[in-house]
Design a protein around this motif. Sequence first.
Motif, PDB file in Angstrom:
ATOM      1  N   GLY A 147      -3.321   6.867  10.335  1.00  0.00           N
ATOM      2  CA  GLY A 147      -2.330   7.557   9.533  1.00  0.00           C
ATOM      3  C   GLY A 147      -1.506   6.635   8.653  1.00  0.00           C
ATOM      4  O   GLY A 147      -0.630   7.069   7.929  1.00  0.00           O
ATOM      5  N   GLU A 148      -1.792   5.337   8.711  1.00  0.00           N
ATOM      6  CA  GLU A 148      -1.089   4.352   7.913  1.00  0.00           C
ATOM      7  C   GLU A 148      -1.987   3.125   7.784  1.00  0.00           C
ATOM      8  O   GLU A 148      -3.027   3.023   8.419  1.00  0.00           O
ATOM      9  CB  GLU A 148       0.244   3.961   8.575  1.00  0.00           C
ATOM     10  N   ARG A 149      -1.542   2.184   6.939  1.00  0.00           N
ATOM     11  CA  ARG A 149      -2.265   0.915   6.842  1.00  0.00           C
ATOM     12  C   ARG A 149      -1.385  -0.195   7.361  1.00  0.00           C
ATOM     13  O   ARG A 149      -0.314  -0.420   6.832  1.00  0.00           O
ATOM     14  CB  ARG A 149      -2.670   0.620   5.390  1.00  0.00           C
TER      15      ARG A 149
ATOM     16  N   THR B 127       0.858  -1.185   0.000  1.00  0.00           N
ATOM     17  CA  THR B 127       0.000   0.000   0.000  1.00  0.00           C
ATOM     18  C   THR B 127       0.893   1.234   0.000  1.00  0.00           C
ATOM     19  O   THR B 127       1.649   1.470   0.940  1.00  0.00           O
ATOM     20  CB  THR B 127      -0.922   0.028   1.231  1.00  0.00           C
ATOM     21  N   LYS B 128       0.815   2.014  -1.071  1.00  0.00           N
ATOM     22  CA  LYS B 128       1.645   3.211  -1.202  1.00  0.00           C
ATOM     23  C   LYS B 128       0.816   4.450  -0.862  1.00  0.00           C
ATOM     24  O   LYS B 128      -0.341   4.561  -1.279  1.00  0.00           O
ATOM     25  CB  LYS B 128       2.199   3.317  -2.620  1.00  0.00           C
ATOM     26  N   ILE B 129       1.419   5.365  -0.118  1.00  0.00           N
ATOM     27  CA  ILE B 129       0.711   6.554   0.368  1.00  0.00           C
ATOM     28  C   ILE B 129       1.551   7.787   0.078  1.00  0.00           C
ATOM     29  O   ILE B 129       2.771   7.788   0.280  1.00  0.00           O
ATOM     30  CB  ILE B 129       0.440   6.466   1.882  1.00  0.00           C
ATOM     31  N   LYS B 130       0.908   8.843  -0.378  1.00  0.00           N
ATOM     32  CA  LYS B 130       1.564  10.144  -0.522  1.00  0.00           C
ATOM     33  C   LYS B 130       0.670  11.216   0.088  1.00  0.00           C
ATOM     34  O   LYS B 130      -0.543  11.234  -0.149  1.00  0.00           O
ATOM     35  CB  LYS B 130       1.828  10.472  -1.989  1.00  0.00           C
TER      36      LYS B 130
ATOM     37  N   ASP C  79     -10.858  -0.364   3.457  1.00  0.00           N
ATOM     38  CA  ASP C  79      -9.907  -0.688   4.520  1.00  0.00           C
ATOM     39  C   ASP C  79      -8.729   0.278   4.496  1.00  0.00           C
ATOM     40  O   ASP C  79      -8.282   0.764   5.546  1.00  0.00           O
ATOM     41  CB  ASP C  79      -9.432  -2.129   4.342  1.00  0.00           C
ATOM     42  N   ILE C  80      -8.229   0.576   3.301  1.00  0.00           N
ATOM     43  CA  ILE C  80      -7.122   1.529   3.179  1.00  0.00           C
ATOM     44  C   ILE C  80      -7.554   2.901   3.686  1.00  0.00           C
ATOM     45  O   ILE C  80      -6.871   3.530   4.507  1.00  0.00           O
ATOM     46  CB  ILE C  80      -6.651   1.618   1.714  1.00  0.00           C
ATOM     47  N   GLY C  81      -8.688   3.384   3.194  1.00  0.00           N
ATOM     48  CA  GLY C  81      -9.138   4.727   3.559  1.00  0.00           C
ATOM     49  C   GLY C  81      -9.427   4.883   5.039  1.00  0.00           C
ATOM     50  O   GLY C  81      -8.987   5.853   5.680  1.00  0.00           O
ATOM     51  N   ARG C  82     -10.155   3.916   5.617  1.00  0.00           N
ATOM     52  CA  ARG C  82     -10.526   4.039   7.025  1.00  0.00           C
ATOM     53  C   ARG C  82      -9.316   3.904   7.947  1.00  0.00           C
ATOM     54  O   ARG C  82      -9.221   4.585   8.966  1.00  0.00           O
ATOM     55  CB  ARG C  82     -11.585   2.975   7.368  1.00  0.00           C
TER      56      ARG C  82
ATOM     57  N   LYS D 163     -12.134  19.416   4.480  1.00  0.00           N
ATOM     58  CA  LYS D 163     -10.816  20.043   4.380  1.00  0.00           C
ATOM     59  C   LYS D 163      -9.777  19.010   3.968  1.00  0.00           C
ATOM     60  O   LYS D 163      -9.940  17.805   4.175  1.00  0.00           O
ATOM     61  CB  LYS D 163     -10.425  20.664   5.718  1.00  0.00           C
ATOM     62  N   GLY D 164      -8.646  19.500   3.434  1.00  0.00           N
ATOM     63  CA  GLY D 164      -7.625  18.611   2.902  1.00  0.00           C
ATOM     64  C   GLY D 164      -7.065  17.636   3.915  1.00  0.00           C
ATOM     65  O   GLY D 164      -6.854  16.454   3.609  1.00  0.00           O
ATOM     66  N   ASN D 165      -6.803  18.101   5.145  1.00  0.00           N
ATOM     67  CA  ASN D 165      -6.195  17.225   6.152  1.00  0.00           C
ATOM     68  C   ASN D 165      -7.168  16.201   6.710  1.00  0.00           C
ATOM     69  O   ASN D 165      -6.785  15.380   7.548  1.00  0.00           O
ATOM     70  CB  ASN D 165      -5.621  18.059   7.297  1.00  0.00           C
ATOM     71  N   ARG D 166      -8.412  16.210   6.241  1.00  0.00           N
ATOM     72  CA  ARG D 166      -9.417  15.252   6.703  1.00  0.00           C
ATOM     73  C   ARG D 166      -9.874  14.327   5.583  1.00  0.00           C
ATOM     74  O   ARG D 166     -10.869  13.606   5.738  1.00  0.00           O
ATOM     75  CB  ARG D 166     -10.620  16.000   7.295  1.00  0.00           C
ATOM     76  N   ILE D 167      -9.160  14.335   4.447  1.00  0.00           N
ATOM     77  CA  ILE D 167      -9.592  13.578   3.269  1.00  0.00           C
ATOM     78  C   ILE D 167      -8.524  12.561   2.874  1.00  0.00           C
ATOM     79  O   ILE D 167      -7.327  12.857   2.865  1.00  0.00           O
ATOM     80  CB  ILE D 167      -9.884  14.522   2.086  1.00  0.00           C
ATOM     81  N   VAL D 168      -8.976  11.361   2.543  1.00  0.00           N
ATOM     82  CA  VAL D 168      -8.116  10.309   1.986  1.00  0.00           C
ATOM     83  C   VAL D 168      -8.746   9.819   0.686  1.00  0.00           C
ATOM     84  O   VAL D 168      -9.936   9.489   0.658  1.00  0.00           O
ATOM     85  CB  VAL D 168      -7.951   9.130   2.966  1.00  0.00           C
TER      86      VAL D 168
END
Length: 430
Positions: free
Chosen positions: A428-430, A55-58, A419-422, A231-236
């Motif tokens: 803050g990670e998976r 799972t890659k995250i940016k 699962d990734i989003g939640r 807001k941006g800091n609350r969105i995945v």
Amino acid sequence: MYRVALSRFRALKGRSGNLAAARYATSSAVAPLDTPLDSVSLPPPLPDYVAPSETKIKTLSNGVRIASEQLPTPAASIGLFINCGSIYETPISSGASHLLERMAFKSTTNRSHLRVVREVEAIGGNTLASATRECMTYTFDALKTYVPEMVELLIDCVRNPAFLEWEINEELQKIKAELEEVSKNPERLILEAVHSAGYSGALANPLLVPESAIDRLNSDILEEFVTENYKGNRIVLAASGIEHEELLQIAEPLLSDLPAGPPLNEPKSVYVGGDFCRRADSSSTHFALAFEVPGGWNNEKDTVALTVLQMLMGGGGSFSAGGPGKGMHSRLYLRVLNEYQQIHSFSAFNSIFNNTGLFGIYGSTSSDFVSRAVEIAAEELLVLATEGSVSQLMIKRAQEATKSAVLMNLESRMIIAEDIGRQILTYGER
């Protein structure tokens, strides 16, 4: 004459059958089925162990997190997950989350509702929106060849809703009908009332639109609620079945200008306990007995143990709707439903949030047996804390059943995306 012809036919039939059998036996002896065929090369065998996809995250400069996991499937699932739900509602905006769920994928400032529907149909897609107490979810599922169209339409519907008054009024009328149906569903009413009775603060807010708020909700309230919480800091943005670099190339320009927003302060909720009663014209009485799960998902050890505990207790209805044997091995089925014919249904449930949660038993029975049924529920919870009351075999079975349920769920690309989003919203990670 007839008998002679018939006897000759039987002789020929027997001879031809013997010849076919002999030929088959000879061919089997000469060329077995596992004999390699000339000029035919077999593909290499699959390895015994295949490493799971990474799972890659940016994280963008405005706090938006874009995450994905590549899957060897022809389709992809994309979801926008937002730290926003009924716990963020005020007395004025009460019911906004429920209405936003119904207003998902309606008209935007760039598209009419008809155009949204036509574009989704054109690529054979499937859209879904849901609202919980802590999260708003918007998902899009289609063939991965249409990823650019999926991402652009999904983000447009979430970022640029038009909130046309006629569409809002139409959905409010549907909500009225939904509330009438819910009023006839005691189980849903009870499980909703458990939160209002158990908590003081944000988690006591109703998940469904209150009847008193139906005439008050309008486009201004929805716009203010979205502007304040999306807001941006609350969105995945989470996706399964897509290369991470491809997703970044498409999504980053569409999300990078979103306002970052202040640090998130989740509204406080305090578990206080309580009770809720409501009269109904019914021959059955429905009840729930629940207790707090301190720490919620942020207390992983207890939450995982609770998940196994729910699988161990199980339960269900007095009639197994899934066929004979469904759920009949669980404790509540063996110890309660099999022993007390007055009880119609009896099952364990949980409702877990980031920092707290509820676990308990829901049941239905005849009105003259309800006091005893509540006592039985309390006894079943207490006996679990008695040493030696649960065999190691039952615990092992519950553990394996829990692992099996998790792995089967993670075979669905839509559940993987969720699962990734939640998990990223919570940890803050998976």
